[in-house]
Write a protein that holds these residues in place. Structure first.
Motif, PDB file in Angstrom:
ATOM      1  N   UNK A   7     -81.044 -39.632   3.360  1.00  0.00           N
ATOM      2  CA  UNK A   7     -81.790 -38.391   3.152  1.00  0.00           C
ATOM      3  C   UNK A   7     -82.436 -37.915   4.444  1.00  0.00           C
ATOM      4  N   UNK A   8     -82.366 -36.611   4.668  1.00  0.00           N
ATOM      5  CA  UNK A   8     -82.975 -36.011   5.841  1.00  0.00           C
ATOM      6  C   UNK A   8     -83.754 -34.769   5.424  1.00  0.00           C
ATOM      7  N   UNK A   9     -84.929 -34.611   6.019  1.00  0.00           N
ATOM      8  CA  UNK A   9     -85.770 -33.458   5.734  1.00  0.00           C
ATOM      9  C   UNK A   9     -86.241 -32.821   7.033  1.00  0.00           C
ATOM     10  N   UNK A  10     -86.094 -31.498   7.139  1.00  0.00           N
ATOM     11  CA  UNK A  10     -86.543 -30.758   8.307  1.00  0.00           C
ATOM     12  C   UNK A  10     -87.454 -29.630   7.833  1.00  0.00           C
ATOM     13  N   UNK A  11     -88.616 -29.503   8.474  1.00  0.00           N
ATOM     14  CA  UNK A  11     -89.544 -28.423   8.182  1.00  0.00           C
ATOM     15  C   UNK A  11     -89.746 -27.609   9.461  1.00  0.00           C
ATOM     16  N   UNK A  12     -89.275 -26.353   9.465  1.00  0.00           N
ATOM     17  CA  UNK A  12     -89.329 -25.551  10.679  1.00  0.00           C
ATOM     18  C   UNK A  12     -88.409 -26.164  11.715  1.00  0.00           C
ATOM     19  N   UNK A  13     -88.970 -26.537  12.857  1.00  0.00           N
ATOM     20  CA  UNK A  13     -88.182 -27.193  13.898  1.00  0.00           C
ATOM     21  C   UNK A  13     -88.470 -28.690  13.958  1.00  0.00           C
ATOM     22  N   UNK A  14     -89.202 -29.196  12.985  1.00  0.00           N
ATOM     23  CA  UNK A  14     -89.598 -30.599  12.985  1.00  0.00           C
ATOM     24  C   UNK A  14     -88.857 -31.392  11.928  1.00  0.00           C
ATOM     25  N   UNK A  15     -88.283 -32.511  12.341  1.00  0.00           N
ATOM     26  CA  UNK A  15     -87.633 -33.417  11.390  1.00  0.00           C
ATOM     27  C   UNK A  15     -88.691 -34.379  10.855  1.00  0.00           C
ATOM     28  N   UNK A  16     -88.937 -34.324   9.553  1.00  0.00           N
ATOM     29  CA  UNK A  16     -89.926 -35.213   8.947  1.00  0.00           C
ATOM     30  C   UNK A  16     -89.378 -36.622   8.795  1.00  0.00           C
ATOM     31  N   UNK A  17     -88.146 -36.730   8.331  1.00  0.00           N
ATOM     32  CA  UNK A  17     -87.511 -38.044   8.216  1.00  0.00           C
ATOM     33  C   UNK A  17     -85.999 -37.867   8.168  1.00  0.00           C
ATOM     34  N   UNK A  18     -85.305 -38.951   8.462  1.00  0.00           N
ATOM     35  CA  UNK A  18     -83.835 -38.949   8.431  1.00  0.00           C
ATOM     36  C   UNK A  18     -83.352 -40.366   8.132  1.00  0.00           C
ATOM     37  N   UNK A  19     -82.175 -40.463   7.533  1.00  0.00           N
ATOM     38  CA  UNK A  19     -81.596 -41.767   7.235  1.00  0.00           C
ATOM     39  C   UNK A  19     -82.328 -42.559   6.179  1.00  0.00           C
ATOM     40  N   UNK A  20     -83.084 -41.887   5.327  1.00  0.00           N
ATOM     41  CA  UNK A  20     -83.880 -42.580   4.304  1.00  0.00           C
ATOM     42  C   UNK A  20     -83.004 -42.923   3.096  1.00  0.00           C
ATOM     43  N   UNK A  21     -83.119 -44.136   2.645  1.00  0.00           N
ATOM     44  CA  UNK A  21     -82.360 -44.550   1.467  1.00  0.00           C
ATOM     45  C   UNK A  21     -83.067 -45.662   0.714  1.00  0.00           C
ATOM     46  N   UNK A  22     -82.771 -45.786  -0.548  1.00  0.00           N
ATOM     47  CA  UNK A  22     -83.319 -46.858  -1.372  1.00  0.00           C
ATOM     48  C   UNK A  22     -82.489 -46.956  -2.653  1.00  0.00           C
ATOM     49  N   UNK A  23     -82.695 -48.054  -3.363  1.00  0.00           N
ATOM     50  CA  UNK A  23     -82.017 -48.290  -4.644  1.00  0.00           C
ATOM     51  C   UNK A  23     -83.036 -48.892  -5.599  1.00  0.00           C
ATOM     52  N   UNK A  24     -83.098 -48.346  -6.792  1.00  0.00           N
ATOM     53  CA  UNK A  24     -84.090 -48.776  -7.773  1.00  0.00           C
ATOM     54  C   UNK A  24     -83.399 -49.052  -9.112  1.00  0.00           C
TER      55      UNK A  24
END
Length: 204
Positions: A7-24
C-alpha cells in the motif's frame, strides 16, 4: 482473512507511506502505530474502502474489497476518530438510528442494555449536546456492545475515556477476538487487550 500488500499513500507532494502490508486472521488484532501525520487514519480509511491507495491492494477472504463492495461492508464496523452522533438526539435515539442505518435490528431493551454497559443508563433520554466529551464517546462506543460484524476498525477508540471505561472497552475488544473476530485499531495509549493475537505495524 484481511490482507494488505504494497500500500502506498501520497498527500499533495508528500508520500505518507509506501510498501505497507499485513495479514490478519480470525482472532487477531492489528495495533497500528506512528507519529501524528504518519497516515494512520488514512490507512484505516483505506481498509474500509473510503480512501483509495496510490498503489497496492486490500483483500478480504481472498477478494479485493473493491470487487466485493457491499458484501465486504456488511462485515465491517468502522468507528472513526469523530463520534458521528447527532447532538440534538438522545443516546437512545442515536443508538437505534445507527442500527437502522446499518440495516440491523436493535430492540429498545438491547439499546438500553448497551447504554447501561457504557455507564449511560439514566442519561438515555438526555440530548447528547448536554453530555461531556467522555459521555459522547461512550454513546459512539455503545454501538459495539451488540456488534457482530467480523472486522472492527477503530480510530483512537480510547480517547476521552476514564480508566474504568478503557478497561471495559479492552475487554469488549478481547471478547470480539475470542469469538473469532478481527480488529484494527490505533491508539496513543498503552492498553492491554485480554485475548487474541496482537500484531503491530508502525508507520514511519
Amino acid at each position: 482473512m484481511l490482507e494488505a500488500s504494497n500500500l502506498e499513500c501520497v498527500r499533495g507532494e508528500r508520500r505518507l507511506f509506501a510498501g505497507v502490508g499485513f495479514r490478519l486472521e480470525g482472532g487477531e488484532m492489528l495495533f497500528l502505530q506512528g507519529r501524528n501525520g504518519s497516515g494512520k487514519t488514512t490507512l484505516l480509511r483505506m481498509i474500509c474502502g473510503l480512501t483509495h491507495p496510490v498503489a497496492g491492494e486490500i483483500r478480504w477472504k481472498g477478494e479485493t474489497i473493491g470487487a466485493l463492495g457491499e458484501e465486504f461492508r456488511e462485515e465491517l464496523c468502522y468507528l472513526g476518530h469523530l463520534n458521528a452522533i447527532k447532538e440534538e438526539l438522545t443516546p437512545l435515539e442515536n443508538l437505534t438510528a445507527s442500527a437502522r442505518l446499518a440495516g440491523e435490528t436493535l430492540s429498545e431493551d438491547e439499546a438500553l442494555d448497551a447504554l447501561e454497559a457504557v455507564g449511560l443508563l439514566g442519561r438515555e433520554d438526555l440530548a447528547c449536546k448536554y453530555l461531556s466529551q467522555g459521555q459522547k464517546r461512550r454513546v459512539a462506543l455503545s454501538r459495539l456492545v451488540h456488534e457482530k460484524r467480523a472486522l472492527w476498525v477503530l480510530d483512537e477508540p480510547f480517547v476521552a475515556l476514564d480508566v474504568a471505561a478503557v478497561a471495559w472497552l479492552a475487554g469488549l475488544i478481547g471478547a470480539h477476538l475470542q469469538r473469532g473476530g478481527m480488529a484494527v485499531l490505533t491508539t496513543h495509549q498503552t492498553v492491554e487487550i485480554p485475548a487474541g493475537q496482537v500484531r503491530e505495524l508502525t508507520l514511519s
